[in-house]
Design an enzyme around this catalytic site. Structure first.
Site, PDB file in Angstrom:
ATOM      1  N   LYS A 169       0.862  -1.191   0.000  1.00  0.00           N
ATOM      2  CA  LYS A 169       0.000   0.000   0.000  1.00  0.00           C
ATOM      3  C   LYS A 169       0.890   1.229   0.000  1.00  0.00           C
ATOM      4  O   LYS A 169       2.066   1.148   0.351  1.00  0.00           O
ATOM      5  CB  LYS A 169      -0.866  -0.024   1.258  1.00  0.00           C
ATOM      6  CG  LYS A 169      -1.899  -1.124   1.245  1.00  0.00           C
ATOM      7  CD  LYS A 169      -3.015  -0.774   2.204  1.00  0.00           C
ATOM      8  CE  LYS A 169      -3.557  -1.981   2.900  1.00  0.00           C
ATOM      9  NZ  LYS A 169      -3.981  -1.685   4.258  1.00  0.00           N
TER      10      LYS A 169
ATOM     11  N   HIS B 167       1.513   6.374   3.183  1.00  0.00           N
ATOM     12  CA  HIS B 167       0.623   7.543   3.239  1.00  0.00           C
ATOM     13  C   HIS B 167       1.116   8.561   4.250  1.00  0.00           C
ATOM     14  O   HIS B 167       2.115   8.340   4.942  1.00  0.00           O
ATOM     15  CB  HIS B 167      -0.825   7.109   3.498  1.00  0.00           C
ATOM     16  CG  HIS B 167      -1.020   6.336   4.755  1.00  0.00           C
ATOM     17  ND1 HIS B 167      -0.865   6.890   5.997  1.00  0.00           N
ATOM     18  CD2 HIS B 167      -1.355   5.041   4.947  1.00  0.00           C
ATOM     19  CE1 HIS B 167      -1.113   5.968   6.916  1.00  0.00           C
ATOM     20  NE2 HIS B 167      -1.404   4.839   6.293  1.00  0.00           N
TER      21      HIS B 167
ATOM     22  N   HIS C 270       2.130   7.619   7.685  1.00  0.00           N
ATOM     23  CA  HIS C 270       3.474   7.049   7.855  1.00  0.00           C
ATOM     24  C   HIS C 270       4.519   8.157   7.879  1.00  0.00           C
ATOM     25  O   HIS C 270       5.526   8.047   8.566  1.00  0.00           O
ATOM     26  CB  HIS C 270       3.791   6.062   6.722  1.00  0.00           C
ATOM     27  CG  HIS C 270       2.879   4.879   6.694  1.00  0.00           C
ATOM     28  ND1 HIS C 270       2.114   4.558   5.606  1.00  0.00           N
ATOM     29  CD2 HIS C 270       2.584   3.955   7.640  1.00  0.00           C
ATOM     30  CE1 HIS C 270       1.402   3.483   5.871  1.00  0.00           C
ATOM     31  NE2 HIS C 270       1.663   3.099   7.107  1.00  0.00           N
TER      32      HIS C 270
HETATM   33  N1  ARG Z   1       1.893  -1.235   9.024  1.00  0.00           N
HETATM   34  C1  ARG Z   1       0.866  -0.693   9.853  1.00  0.00           C
HETATM   35  C2  ARG Z   1      -0.027   0.266   9.053  1.00  0.00           C
HETATM   36  O1  ARG Z   1       0.410   0.871   8.135  1.00  0.00           O
HETATM   37  C3  ARG Z   1       1.405   0.068  11.023  1.00  0.00           C
HETATM   38  C4  ARG Z   1       2.173  -0.778  11.994  1.00  0.00           C
HETATM   39  C5  ARG Z   1       2.179  -0.193  13.351  1.00  0.00           C
HETATM   40  N2  ARG Z   1       2.914  -0.968  14.285  1.00  0.00           N
HETATM   41  C6  ARG Z   1       2.475  -2.094  14.873  1.00  0.00           C
HETATM   42  N3  ARG Z   1       3.294  -2.714  15.676  1.00  0.00           N
HETATM   43  N4  ARG Z   1       1.276  -2.538  14.682  1.00  0.00           N
HETATM   44  O2  ARG Z   1      -1.167   0.422   9.404  1.00  0.00           O
END
Ligand code: ARG
Length: 533
Positions: A94, A97, A100
């Site tokens: 994805k 965004h 992030h």
């Molecule tokens: N990859 C996830 C997202 O973009 C965020 C991860 C956050 N960290 C975690 N340990 N869940 O939604």
């Protein structure tokens, strides 16, 4: 360490006959009162601006110590803690965004400030590379017939296009979603070809991500993959949970943990596969074994507040004694950030756009006092500084509306303005002809502008300590705005060139210390202070 108490405004409302008396008090208390206003009925406002910080000895100690190093308060008493900061954490298929982007900027600050306070920090980027979304990507790539070379050249964009394509088709034909689920299931079961393709996607994406992180000068100690905690790899964690008798089956045949009467959180799907939260439980346990952390910060947006609440409650219900060492460092949304390419914002595009708008701003500023070289390589750093400061100046939790022109305004309170103040100070040190005095002599620094600058320099300690305590970068950003204003006021009045050596060298010492403090503050925000722009 110094702790100087300052009253900034004090008003006395008195009759005319008492004015003289209060003026005497003003003078006698110059040491403590930074601004003293005397108001009377007939004298509308009589102001004596006494911008002072404290006694000469304190000023001398402060300036001398900062000349050497900008240290955290009580550096010698600090006990180093083991801190994990997990931030950025985009998903491979994805787009990266703006959430992030915020996580990257805030997380980098949280890691930096913890480092500054002598903690042992591990920066983790937890990449999302697992889940049904990969079924969609793989299916989308074949349905949209995206050639291999295109994927290799522009991986993040291609994977995203494939994902969008498959999702669109699902709207018309829901069986596509089943196809995608089946593909993901193949991946979970280790089907050779599916795994090989998925590994290639990961490689392309990580290469591109690393380039981007380099551009914004963000480093990680470890890249972790969500897939490392897929169902086949966490049997020990699952049996640990099973043995606690906290799992039940719900009406959809999922295994759930009951957190309270109303809330049950699924951790195993009916087909036996893991969920996002299952992988987080396993990752937390693994990290605790690896790092034995004193605190672990997850820098993730507000939208995942419930997820992290559940995660912590589950770890508590598993009776893990370290469960309360986890903290969700949450933050609000950036609204309205888009580039000419559209609203699906990739970090690379944001950086390119920043550079472009920065150039435009520089061109417009050409005819003003701020003289900038538009082709200078610092343009990129300037743009990035602007985006970082524009983000960190807001309270973490607050949503904010993004506007390119406000973020990059050379004259407003922005990262560009901070860089400008820093460059002026560097240039002063290089060109003033004076020598930075080896010892501070406060008797040469009595002008209100000098006193005001000393006052602001002295507030660094308090600002930084609060910002650290609350993990609230805006406290440091606003301090740095104030400091930059004080520097600019000092510039107007405290001439150095052509002044007697004693005066010039003391003033240069003050400006040098101001630069060190400003530079240190900027580095903590994740900005590389420029020498020229
Ligand atoms: N990859 C996830 C997202 O973009 C965020 C991860 C956050 N960290 C975690 N340990 N869940 O939604």
């Amino acid at each position: 360490m110094l702790n100087i108490f300052t009253i900034t405004d004090l008003f006395f409302f008195v009759g005319t006959q008492s004015i003289q008396y209060f003026e005497q008090i003003t003078k006698a208390n110059k040491k403590y009162l930074s601004q003293l206003f005397i108001r009377s009925k007939s004298h509308k406002v009589k102001t004596e601006k006494v911008e002072t910080c404290s006694d000469d000895l304190s000023v001398k100690t402060l300036i001398n110590s900062l000349k050497k190093q900008v240290e955290p308060p009580n550096a010698q008493d600090l006990k180093s803690q083991n801190i994990i900061v997990e931030f950025s954490s985009p998903n491979i298929a994805k787009p990266f965004h703006v959430g992030h982007l915020r996580s990257t900027i805030i997380g980098n600050y949280v890691a930096n400030i913890n480092n500054f306070f002598k903690n042992n920090v591990t920066r983790i980027n937890y990449l999302g590379d697992w889940g049904t979304q990969f079924g969609f990507v793989q299916l989308g790539l074949s349905l949209a017939k995206i050639p291999k070379e295109t994927i290799e050249k522009d991986p993040i964009n291609s994977l995203y296009q494939a994902y969008v394509h498959a999702n669109k088709l699902t709207e018309e034909d829901p069986t596509i979603a089943d196809e995608a689920r089946k593909l993901f299931s193949k991946l979970e079961n280790g089907d050779e070809q599916t795994v090989a393709e998925w590994e290639a996607f990961r490689k392309y994406t990580i290469n591109e991500l690393q380039n981007t992180y380099q551009r914004i000068n963000v480093k990680f100690d470890a890249y972790e993959w969500e897939s490392s905690y897929g169902i086949s790899k966490i049997s020990n964690v699952l049996s640990q949970i099973e043995s606690l008798n906290i799992l039940t089956l719900d009406d959809k045949n999922r295994k759930v943990i009951h957190l309270n009467e109303k809330k049950a959180v699924p951790i195993i799907k009916s087909d036996g596969s893991s969920l996002y939260i299952t992988r987080d439980i396993a990752a937390a346990i693994d990290r605790h074994q690896k790092y034995n952390f004193d605190a672990m910060y997850y820098v993730v947006d507000n939208a995942q507040r419930d997820h992290f609440k559940n995660l912590m409650s589950i770890l508590h219900s598993m009776k893990l004694p370290w469960a309360d060492k986890l903290k969700h460092i949450n933050f609000g949304k950036i609204k309205g950030m888009s580039t000419r390419k559209g609203t699906a914002v990739f970090l690379q595009d944001i950086l390119d756009e920043t550079k472009c708008v920065m150039r435009k701003q520089q061109l417009e500023a050409r005819n003003t006092k701020v003289n900038l070289d538009i082709d200078h390589p610092s343009t990129e750093v300037l743009g990035i500084s602007a985006v970082i400061v524009n983000d960190l100046k807001h309270k973490r939790n607050q949503d904010y509306e993004f506007d390119w022109n406000t973020a990059l305004d050379i004259k407003g309170d922005t990262g560009v303005m901070m860089q400008y103040a820093h460059c002026r100070l560097v240039s002063l040190e290089e060109n003033s002809g004076a020598i930075i005095a080896s010892e501070c002599d406060p008797s040469f620094l009595k002008e209100p502008e000098a006193q005001n600058l000393i006052l602001h320099i002295n507030k660094f300690e308090g600002a930084i300590a609060r910002s650290y305590r609350e993990l609230e970068p805006c406290l440091l950003v606003h301090y740095l705005f104030q400091l930059s204003h004080s520097i600019s006021r000092a510039f107007k009045v405290l001439r150095i060139k052509g002044e007697p050596a004693d005066v010039a060298n003391q003033r240069l010492l003050l400006m040098h210390v101001a630069r060190r403090v400003l530079g240190q503050g900027m580095r903590l925000l994740g900005i590389q202070p420029l020498d020229k722009m």
